[in-house]
Design an enzyme around this catalytic site. Sequence first.
Site, PDB file in Angstrom:
ATOM      1  N   GLY A   1       0.795  -5.054   0.240  1.00  0.00           N
ATOM      2  CA  GLY A   1      -0.811  -4.804   0.303  1.00  0.00           C
ATOM      3  C   GLY A   1      -0.543  -5.276  -1.312  1.00  0.00           C
ATOM      4  O   GLY A   1      -1.100  -6.078  -1.679  1.00  0.00           O
TER       5      GLY A   1
ATOM      6  N   ALA B   1       0.955  -1.269  -0.093  1.00  0.00           N
ATOM      7  CA  ALA B   1       0.036   0.030   0.128  1.00  0.00           C
ATOM      8  C   ALA B   1       1.358   1.202  -0.146  1.00  0.00           C
ATOM      9  O   ALA B   1       2.252   1.452   0.290  1.00  0.00           O
ATOM     10  CB  ALA B   1      -1.236   0.152   0.915  1.00  0.00           C
TER      11      ALA B   1
ATOM     12  N   GLU C   1       4.699  -5.161   7.178  1.00  0.00           N
ATOM     13  CA  GLU C   1       3.912  -4.596   7.656  1.00  0.00           C
ATOM     14  C   GLU C   1       4.821  -3.709   9.122  1.00  0.00           C
ATOM     15  O   GLU C   1       4.406  -2.839   9.562  1.00  0.00           O
ATOM     16  CB  GLU C   1       2.533  -3.980   7.847  1.00  0.00           C
ATOM     17  CG  GLU C   1       1.510  -3.683   6.351  1.00  0.00           C
ATOM     18  CD  GLU C   1       2.006  -5.786   5.911  1.00  0.00           C
ATOM     19  OE1 GLU C   1       2.708  -6.538   5.644  1.00  0.00           O
ATOM     20  OE2 GLU C   1       0.965  -5.946   4.430  1.00  0.00           O
TER      21      GLU C   1
ATOM     22  N   GLU D   1      -0.757  -9.068  -0.508  1.00  0.00           N
ATOM     23  CA  GLU D   1      -1.686  -9.480  -0.423  1.00  0.00           C
ATOM     24  C   GLU D   1      -3.076  -9.946  -1.742  1.00  0.00           C
ATOM     25  O   GLU D   1      -3.926 -10.548  -1.508  1.00  0.00           O
ATOM     26  CB  GLU D   1      -2.728  -8.747   0.580  1.00  0.00           C
ATOM     27  CG  GLU D   1      -1.563  -8.606   2.009  1.00  0.00           C
ATOM     28  CD  GLU D   1      -2.454  -7.604   2.983  1.00  0.00           C
ATOM     29  OE1 GLU D   1      -2.022  -6.663   2.762  1.00  0.00           O
ATOM     30  OE2 GLU D   1      -2.693  -7.666   4.351  1.00  0.00           O
TER      31      GLU D   1
HETATM   32  N1  DAK Z   1       4.610   2.988  -0.449  1.00  0.00           N
HETATM   33  C1  DAK Z   1       4.971   4.367  -1.364  1.00  0.00           C
HETATM   34  N2  DAK Z   1       6.036   4.621  -2.015  1.00  0.00           N
HETATM   35  C2  DAK Z   1       6.854   3.384  -2.059  1.00  0.00           C
HETATM   36  C3  DAK Z   1       6.426   2.665  -1.490  1.00  0.00           C
HETATM   37  C4  DAK Z   1       5.714   2.030  -0.665  1.00  0.00           C
HETATM   38  N3  DAK Z   1       4.651   1.319  -0.180  1.00  0.00           N
HETATM   39  N4  DAK Z   1       8.193   1.327  -1.795  1.00  0.00           N
HETATM   40  C5  DAK Z   1       8.233   2.259  -3.575  1.00  0.00           C
HETATM   41  N5  DAK Z   1       8.130   3.219  -2.974  1.00  0.00           N
HETATM   42  C6  DAK Z   1       8.558   4.703  -4.055  1.00  0.00           C
HETATM   43  C7  DAK Z   1      10.052   4.949  -2.435  1.00  0.00           C
HETATM   44  O1  DAK Z   1       9.337   5.699  -1.856  1.00  0.00           O
HETATM   45  C8  DAK Z   1      10.724   5.376  -3.774  1.00  0.00           C
HETATM   46  O2  DAK Z   1      10.260   6.741  -4.108  1.00  0.00           O
HETATM   47  P1  DAK Z   1      11.424   7.917  -4.474  1.00  0.00           P
HETATM   48  O3  DAK Z   1      12.263   8.365  -2.805  1.00  0.00           O
HETATM   49  O4  DAK Z   1      11.535   7.137  -5.240  1.00  0.00           O
HETATM   50  O5  DAK Z   1       9.906   8.878  -4.480  1.00  0.00           O
HETATM   51  C9  DAK Z   1      10.494   4.367  -5.925  1.00  0.00           C
HETATM   52  O6  DAK Z   1       9.471   3.907  -4.484  1.00  0.00           O
HETATM   53  C10 DAK Z   1      11.335   3.094  -5.597  1.00  0.00           C
HETATM   54  O7  DAK Z   1      11.576   3.386  -3.946  1.00  0.00           O
HETATM   55  P2  DAK Z   1      13.273   2.916  -3.146  1.00  0.00           P
HETATM   56  O8  DAK Z   1      14.271   4.162  -3.629  1.00  0.00           O
HETATM   57  O9  DAK Z   1      12.651   2.453  -2.314  1.00  0.00           O
HETATM   58  O10 DAK Z   1      13.725   1.480  -3.898  1.00  0.00           O
HETATM   59  P3  DAK Z   1      15.238   0.005  -3.729  1.00  0.00           P
HETATM   60  O11 DAK Z   1      15.120  -1.029  -4.699  1.00  0.00           O
HETATM   61  O12 DAK Z   1      15.947   1.204  -3.096  1.00  0.00           O
HETATM   62  O13 DAK Z   1      14.078  -0.055  -2.178  1.00  0.00           O
HETATM   63  C11 DAK Z   1      11.161  -1.461  -1.975  1.00  0.00           C
HETATM   64  C12 DAK Z   1      12.960  -1.271  -2.344  1.00  0.00           C
HETATM   65  C13 DAK Z   1      10.317  -2.146  -2.217  1.00  0.00           C
HETATM   66  C14 DAK Z   1      12.616  -2.403  -0.825  1.00  0.00           C
HETATM   67  C15 DAK Z   1      11.530  -0.435  -1.063  1.00  0.00           C
HETATM   68  O14 DAK Z   1      10.843   0.763  -1.403  1.00  0.00           O
HETATM   69  C16 DAK Z   1       9.943  -0.606   0.558  1.00  0.00           C
HETATM   70  O15 DAK Z   1      10.606  -0.806   1.284  1.00  0.00           O
HETATM   71  N6  DAK Z   1       8.832  -0.055   0.122  1.00  0.00           N
HETATM   72  C17 DAK Z   1       8.536   0.248   1.199  1.00  0.00           C
HETATM   73  C18 DAK Z   1       7.743  -1.628   1.170  1.00  0.00           C
HETATM   74  C19 DAK Z   1       6.310  -1.964   1.933  1.00  0.00           C
HETATM   75  O16 DAK Z   1       7.086  -1.443   3.112  1.00  0.00           O
HETATM   76  N7  DAK Z   1       4.980  -2.262   1.959  1.00  0.00           N
HETATM   77  C20 DAK Z   1       4.612  -2.548   2.634  1.00  0.00           C
HETATM   78  C21 DAK Z   1       3.955  -1.306   2.837  1.00  0.00           C
HETATM   79  S1  DAK Z   1       2.022  -1.236   4.228  1.00  0.00           S
HETATM   80  C22 DAK Z   1      -5.435  -2.490   4.315  1.00  0.00           C
HETATM   81  C23 DAK Z   1      -4.632  -2.766   3.515  1.00  0.00           C
HETATM   82  C24 DAK Z   1      -3.327  -3.200   3.057  1.00  0.00           C
HETATM   83  C25 DAK Z   1      -3.163  -2.277   3.925  1.00  0.00           C
HETATM   84  C26 DAK Z   1      -3.279  -1.427   4.658  1.00  0.00           C
HETATM   85  C27 DAK Z   1      -4.234  -1.775   4.752  1.00  0.00           C
HETATM   86  N8  DAK Z   1      -6.625  -2.608   4.753  1.00  0.00           N
HETATM   87  C28 DAK Z   1      -7.447  -3.392   3.465  1.00  0.00           C
HETATM   88  C29 DAK Z   1      -7.271  -2.019   5.536  1.00  0.00           C
HETATM   89  C30 DAK Z   1      -0.989  -2.566   3.746  1.00  0.00           C
HETATM   90  C31 DAK Z   1      -0.183  -1.977   4.307  1.00  0.00           C
HETATM   91  C32 DAK Z   1       1.262  -2.344   3.262  1.00  0.00           C
HETATM   92  O17 DAK Z   1       1.470  -3.053   2.226  1.00  0.00           O
END
Ligand code: DAK
Length: 257
Positions: free
Chosen positions: A108, A65, A131, A111
């Site tokens: 997400g 997400a 998360e 998921e």
């Molecule tokens: N959200 C927003 N931007 C993201 C992102 C994300 N999840 N993942 C990556 N990006 C963006 C980065 O901010 C970066 O943007 P800029 O800084 O260039 O503007 C760009 O994508 C490239 O990412 P990186 O520079 O970080 O690239 P790397 O290759 O170094 O790293 C990575 C890739 C995937 C390991 C890293 O980006 C990362 O750790 N991303 C976050 C992964 C994460 O934590 N995902 C879980 C998010 S929480 C719900 C349903 C679903 C959910 C919640 C509630 N309900 C129905 C109630 C879900 C929650 C989640 O998914």
Amino acid sequence: MAYDNIHVETNGRVGIVTLHRPKALNALNNALIAELNLALDKFEADAGIGCIVITGSERAFAAGADIKEMQPLAFPGTYTDDFISSWDRVARCRKPVVAAVAGYALGGGCELAMMCDILIAADNARFGQPEIQLGIMPGAGGSQRLTRAIGKAKAMEMCLTGRQLTAEEADRYGLVSRVVPLAELQAEAMKVADKIAGLSLPSVMLTKESVNRAFETTLAEGIRFERRLFQALFATADQKEGMAAFADKRSASFKNA
Ligand code: DAK
């Protein structure tokens, strides 16, 4: 309608949605989910579509997400607005959905992939529920579908530590149906989707419903449910055609009726 965050196309009887927010690794924001849901609604309603493929880029299926969109949220609003409750549209699809996953499928994104019926992974795919590292937890079925798919021990470690699975591990643990070289992912997913889309839609949809019932009911009830669906299929023209084609040693020509 023009889509900003996804690409939508059809290939024969297969509907294809490609997640497309390349600068954010296909992070799932409200706009993308709304577009995805609309595209799925259209494919579901289209008699010319027998199977759907959801895919992303080579680098990311979806990195979760959109964290930047979620950052300012506060509890009362997430609850009263039922924050992103519309996420489960994929799981409610009645036609089969194939996920073609390359690169990151995190949070997400993992998921979303698990809501699909068949997961085909490229050899560079990474699956994770990170998360916990953000001070939250899976919110779209991650703690539930992952646990059912790979068991408590492995799901617990992934959800509590954020550990990512390689494609090979995901295959070994039963999260995906198979792993293919990255260069072959789209062709392999299309081959599977094409095969399904060429079969009798009533039998395909009832089969999907029956397999999914296994997660919701007892064995005895599930077997009774399966038998009733099986019996009902003898009311279709496609059952007559399928069996006649076998006897005639020719390919069946299903009418989805
Ligand atoms: N959200 C927003 N931007 C993201 C992102 C994300 N999840 N993942 C990556 N990006 C963006 C980065 O901010 C970066 O943007 P800029 O800084 O260039 O503007 C760009 O994508 C490239 O990412 P990186 O520079 O970080 O690239 P790397 O290759 O170094 O790293 C990575 C890739 C995937 C390991 C890293 O980006 C990362 O750790 N991303 C976050 C992964 C994460 O934590 N995902 C879980 C998010 S929480 C719900 C349903 C679903 C959910 C919640 C509630 N309900 C129905 C109630 C879900 C929650 C989640 O998914």
